[in-house]
Scaffold this active site. Structure first.
Site, PDB file in Angstrom:
ATOM      1  N   ASP A 154      -0.627   1.225  -0.988  1.00  0.00           N
ATOM      2  CA  ASP A 154      -1.344   0.663  -2.117  1.00  0.00           C
ATOM      3  C   ASP A 154      -2.351   1.716  -2.585  1.00  0.00           C
ATOM      4  OD1 ASP A 154      -2.667  -1.290  -3.815  1.00  0.00           O
ATOM      5  OD2 ASP A 154      -4.210  -1.345  -2.254  1.00  0.00           O
TER       6      ASP A 154
ATOM      7  N   ASP B  48      -5.478   1.208  -5.058  1.00  0.00           N
ATOM      8  CA  ASP B  48      -6.883   0.796  -5.155  1.00  0.00           C
ATOM      9  C   ASP B  48      -7.313  -0.001  -3.925  1.00  0.00           C
ATOM     10  OD1 ASP B  48      -6.815   2.000  -7.665  1.00  0.00           O
ATOM     11  OD2 ASP B  48      -6.278   0.126  -8.668  1.00  0.00           O
TER      12      ASP B  48
HETATM   13 MG   LIG Z   1      -5.491  -2.741  -3.300  1.00  0.00          MG
END
Ligand SMILES: [Mg+2]
Ligand SMILES: [Zn+2]
Length: 187
Positions: free
Chosen positions: A14, A16
């Site tokens: 992932d 962010d």
């Molecule tokens: Mg995230």
């Protein structure tokens, strides 16, 4: 089947909250803040010759908060900052939609993983997903992969407030991406 076509395990990251700070909408390249430890962690995966693929929901595009071109600019910056730390990612896949668009690629749907698996000949059942939200884990589990929840970004709050209700628990918890990578390499 030639050797290069044998599906390989990969690590999906992932963006962010996992590779960099969770900033809300990254609507300017200045809002991308890569964690100081991210390049070294990703470099260890590079050295182990494990493909690293970034998978990220960017609904700001569908919401007209920023154009798709900005997502590409942000990723260019991420790539160059990681390169400065001797690391690279093998692919970046993002979903530009919002929930109401009912697409197949917005996490927790596994579309981004499926797409990457086709393009890079990846074995999802042998792969890991590292993320800071339950949606990352749900995506992993739907695709038959394993999921690690990091405590950076939304991770700690997500875990402490909600994990008792999750139908399936993370396969591992990690303080951050560094610990997640260590866990994967020890597998
Ligand atoms: Mg995230
Ligand atoms: Zn989508």
């Amino acid at each position: 089947m030639s050797e290069t076509q044998i599906p390989r395990r990969a690590v999906f990251l992932d963006r962010d909250g996992t590779i960099g700070e969770e900033m809300g909408y990254v609507n300017h390249v200045d809002r991308l803040r890569i964690f100081p430890f991210a390049a070294a962690a990703i470099r260890r995966l590079n050295q182990a010759r494990i493909p690293v693929i970034v998978v990220t929901n960017q609904s700001g595009v569908a919401r007209n908060i920023f154009p798709e071109s900005l997502v590409h600019e942000v990723h260019k910056k991420m790539i160059s900052e990681l390169a400065a730390g001797g690391a690279h990612v093998d692919g970046i896949y993002f979903c530009p939609h919002k929930t109401e668009d009912a697409c197949v690629c917005r996490k927790p749907h596994p579309g981004l993983l499926d797409h990457a698996a086709r393009e890079h000949a990846l074995d999802l059942a042998a792969s890991w997903v590292v993320g800071d939200r339950y949606a990352d884990l749900e995506m992993a589990h739907t695709a038959g992969s394993r999921g690690i929840l990091v405590m950076t970004g939304y991770g700690r709050g997500e875990y402490e407030l909600h994990h008792a209700r999750w139908p399936r628990q993370p396969d591992a918890l990690a303080d951050d991406l560094t610990e997640a990578v260590r866990r994967i390499l020890n597998d």
